[in-house]
Scaffold this active site. Structure first.
Site, PDB file in Angstrom:
ATOM      1  N   ASN A   1     -10.192  -1.385  -6.748  1.00  0.00           N
ATOM      2  CA  ASN A   1     -10.089  -0.804  -7.052  1.00  0.00           C
ATOM      3  C   ASN A   1      -9.847  -0.395  -8.739  1.00  0.00           C
ATOM      4  O   ASN A   1      -9.638  -0.097  -9.827  1.00  0.00           O
ATOM      5  CB  ASN A   1      -8.140  -1.400  -7.603  1.00  0.00           C
ATOM      6  CG  ASN A   1      -7.282  -1.504  -6.111  1.00  0.00           C
ATOM      7  OD1 ASN A   1      -6.824  -1.993  -5.192  1.00  0.00           O
ATOM      8  ND2 ASN A   1      -7.903  -0.095  -5.140  1.00  0.00           N
TER       9      ASN A   1
ATOM     10  N   ASP B   1       0.700  -1.727   0.173  1.00  0.00           N
ATOM     11  CA  ASP B   1       0.530  -0.115   0.162  1.00  0.00           C
ATOM     12  C   ASP B   1       1.480   1.434  -0.044  1.00  0.00           C
ATOM     13  O   ASP B   1       1.786   1.393   0.661  1.00  0.00           O
ATOM     14  CB  ASP B   1      -0.893   0.192   1.310  1.00  0.00           C
ATOM     15  CG  ASP B   1      -2.197   0.823   1.097  1.00  0.00           C
ATOM     16  OD1 ASP B   1      -2.590   0.808   0.420  1.00  0.00           O
ATOM     17  OD2 ASP B   1      -2.805   1.131   2.271  1.00  0.00           O
TER      18      ASP B   1
END
Length: 257
Positions: free
Chosen positions: A85, A37
């Protein structure tokens, strides 16, 4: 960072890492999950565009796998893309999918690790899904660490897919819903997860300072230990990894007892 500080780190950190390796305890995780991340925030911090951040993140995958090999990890799960996403704007998503596929191709070409895509591949463009499947086929005979490539992955989607697969299996056998309801247990569902047959993750690492699961391995991580690192993923270093492993080894895992 000032050049003199960077120079000092380049001198001191290798010695520090070597000492950590020498003192590494025996209670190491077999399976490590990593939430990669912070690529976009890293890109903004260095004044670059989003794709630059994703490419920098992809470049850090191979070093991570080398560090895992170094300490004897057996299974690694890399969360590269979530199902959420896929809702990102096309100008960002399309290059990201290409970067991911290129990174997986590069790992496959080395034939050091067995690659195993985990996720809802049916949600991907056909060419990307084919490349991930081809990487798995090309490394199926490799005698190395198993690397789960989570693209696109969502924990709730995985559990729904597992239940769906279980229902289809028993429907083919002629099992009624009433009969299935009488016998179903957690192992029946576990046998239909993307990671079926694998040990659950002992340790889950998330970079970028975020302290939440975000849907990563929801079923499998019920008894995992978690380690949250402040560094954005492109800046995640060997010393950060070793610190995570050391922190895991220092914990007493009681499994609810």
């Amino acid at each position: 960072m000032a050049d003199w500080k960077r120079g000092i780190r380049q001198v001191l950190y290798p010695a520090y890492e070597a000492r950590m390796l020498r003192r590494m305890p025996s209670s190491l995780p077999k399976h490590v999950g990593v939430m990669l991340d912070g690529n976009r925030r890293w890109a903004r911090a260095v004044g670059q565009d989003t794709s630059h951040g994703h490419r920098a993140g992809a470049a850090n995958i191979e070093p991570l796998l080398g560090w895992c090999d170094e300490v004897g990890i057996e299974v690694v799960t890399l969360w590269l893309l979530s199902t959420d996403n896929l809702n990102r704007p096309a100008p960002e998503l399309e290059p990201l999918l290409t970067i991911i596929a290129d990174a997986v191709d590069s790992l496959a070409d080395q034939r050091r690790w067995r690659l195993h895509p985990v996720g809802a591949l049916d949600l991907l463009p056909d060419d990307v899904a084919r490349r991930l499947k081809a990487a798995a086929e090309a490394t199926a005979d490799v005698d190395g660490m198993l690397v789960n490539v989570a693209v696109p992955y969502g924990g709730r989607r995985e559990i729904a897919d597992a239940v769906r697969s279980l229902l289809h299996e028993h429907a083919a056998r002629g099992t009624t819903l009433e009969q299935l309801a009488e016998i179903i247990d957690v192992e029946h569902i576990a046998d239909h997860l993307y990671t079926k047959g694998q040990p659950d993750p002992d340790l889950v690492i998330r970079t970028s300072g975020e302290q939440r699961l975000g849907g990563f391995l929801l079923w499998q991580s019920a008894k995992s230990e978690f380690y949250f690192c402040e560094a954005y993923w492109p800046d995640f270093r060997r010393v950060d990894f070793l610190r995570a492993i050391r922190a895991y080894a220092q914990r007493e895992r009681r499994y609810g007892s």
